[in-house]
Design a protein around this motif. Structure first.
Motif: not given
Length: 422
Positions: A80-85, A254-256
């Motif tokens: 999903f091309k995001t920082d984290d999951a 990441e923070d979210l």
């Protein structure tokens, strides 16, 4: 003489199916090409992250140092091309993941704003604008505002601009990709990208949340590719491929994600806790199969739309329209054929085919709902299911299908039982 699955059908219906099969073939081939692309991306992530047998060993107790859990979350973040999951069995549903994400970001006095109109029934209960439940956002002093869609189902950008500028407490702007229990079209990723750009141009610091349920792998791209800050979905929909028995995911900054982890477990432990006993193998296998299984479901929606349209029913989307989720709406205009069609879906399911669905009250919904779900996992909507509220225009929301063949057989017999039998 070659055997045919259509031998026992009325000739008129058999002729209609032959016409439909020929007509939709270019769309079926297009879906096959899309599956190849998304499958390659998933396979590459498995290879890059060197997934091995040791990653399938689940944790117990607190779930500390769960390398398999950490790796599947890295794979989700990569896709999903995001920082984290967060990819966790502790999520009871997609609604639970959405609620967790929203509560983790909103505080008393903040406003949750829906750009895509009032959300569907279960989210209304979370917010507190429907039902009489404890622990809603309203209970916590969180405000809610939505700009309703235009009559054609599109975003009312003119009113939305005024609404966004009028409330200085808007912290989270939510976008619902799928139609829920509305007849409007689901929003394509291209349309969501336009929404994100619009919101950021007015409120650059607002957090944009996307409800991605039913949407994963339905297109080549995802909303997070275009600036969505955080997004959630269910694992017994597309991303679990019918393999995963429970759980949901949240992906984003990441923070979210850390905040959502603290809301899911407790502050301090956050996403570092949460055992995966009995689930990790399914999580990996489900995500690997997700492109293929979603493709099978998409083919089923195209066939369903084309055949039902051939029978004179109102369908949304049309068979040749762009697809952005695995939901197909068929409107009957009357409760009796709606109930008959839904019952036939149940009767041509692998599980509980002997059951007759009847309209009834369900927690989280205001109207009586009829539902067919002969699935191996309770509530799974990547498996073929059909449901809808008993209210005008009496629309069924037909979704999923682990195999295109099953959808064709079930929907064909539903048409026969509804319109060709006394």
């Amino acid at each position: 003489m070659a055997l045919s699955w259509k031998e026992d059908l009325p000739k008129d219906l058999s002729d209609k199916i032959a016409k439909v099969e020929d007509m939709i073939q270019p769309k079926i081939e297009e879906i096959d090409q899309q599956v190849l692309y998304t499958q390659q991306r998933v396979l590459n992530l498995f290879r890059e992250n060197q997934v091995g047998e040791e990653d399938l060993v689940p944790s117990t107790g607190y779930g500390y140092d769960d390398i398999g859990r950490d790796k599947i979350e890295k794979i989700y973040a990569g896709y999903f091309k995001t920082d984290d999951a967060l990819v966790r069995p502790q999520f009871a549903s997609g609604t639970h993941a959405i609620s967790t994400a929203l509560f983790s970001m909103l505080r008393p006095g903040d406003t949750l704003y829906y750009l895509t109109g009032t959300p569907y029934d279960t989210i209304q209960e979370v917010i507190g604008i429907a039902g009489d439940n404890q622990g809603t956002m309203t209970d916590y002093g969180i405000n809610f505002k939505a700009t309703e869609l235009l009559e054609d189902g599109s975003v009312d950008y003119q009113t939305a601009e005024k609404d966004l500028k009028a409330d200085k407490n808007i912290k989270v702007v939510a976008i619902q990709r799928s139609r829920g229990y509305a007849v409007r079209d689901s929003f394509t990723v291209e349309k969501i990208a336009k929404m994100i750009k619009f919101v950021k141009g007015i409120l650059p610091n607002a957090i944009i949340f996307v409800d991605n349920c039913y949407g994963e792998f339905s297109e080549l791209e995802e909303p997070t590719f275009y600036g969505a800050d955080i997004m959630a979905g269910s694992l017994y929909k597309n991303a679990g491929a019918g393999i995963v028995k429970s759980g949901a995911y949240i992906v984003g900054h990441e923070d979210l994600i850390n905040g959502a982890g603290s809301r899911l477990t407790v502050p301090g432990a956050g996403k570092g806790e949460g055992a995966t006993w009995g689930y990790l193998r399914d999580f990996y296998q489900g995500f690997f199969l997700a492109p293929h299984t979603t493709g099978e479901a998409l083919k089923g929606t195209v066939f369903t739309a084309a055949l039902c349209e051939e029978m004179g029913m109102n369908v949304s989307p049309k068979w040749d329209a762009p697809r952005t989720d695995i939901v197909q709406t068929v409107s009957f205009g009357d409760p009796d054929p709606m109930i008959k069609f839904c019952a036939a879906i149940q009767h041509y399911s692998p599980m509980n085919s002997f059951v007759d669905p009847i309209p009834s009250h369900q927690d989280g919904y205001e109207d009586e709902v009829i539902m067919a779900s002969g699935s191996f996992t309770e509530g799974s909507t990547i498996e073929l299911s059909s449901d809808g509220p008993i209210r005008p225009p009496y629309s069924l929301y037909i979704q999923g299908g682990l195999s295109y063949a099953h959808v064709k057989i079930a929907v064909t017999n539903a048409v026969r039982d509804t319109f060709y039998k006394d």
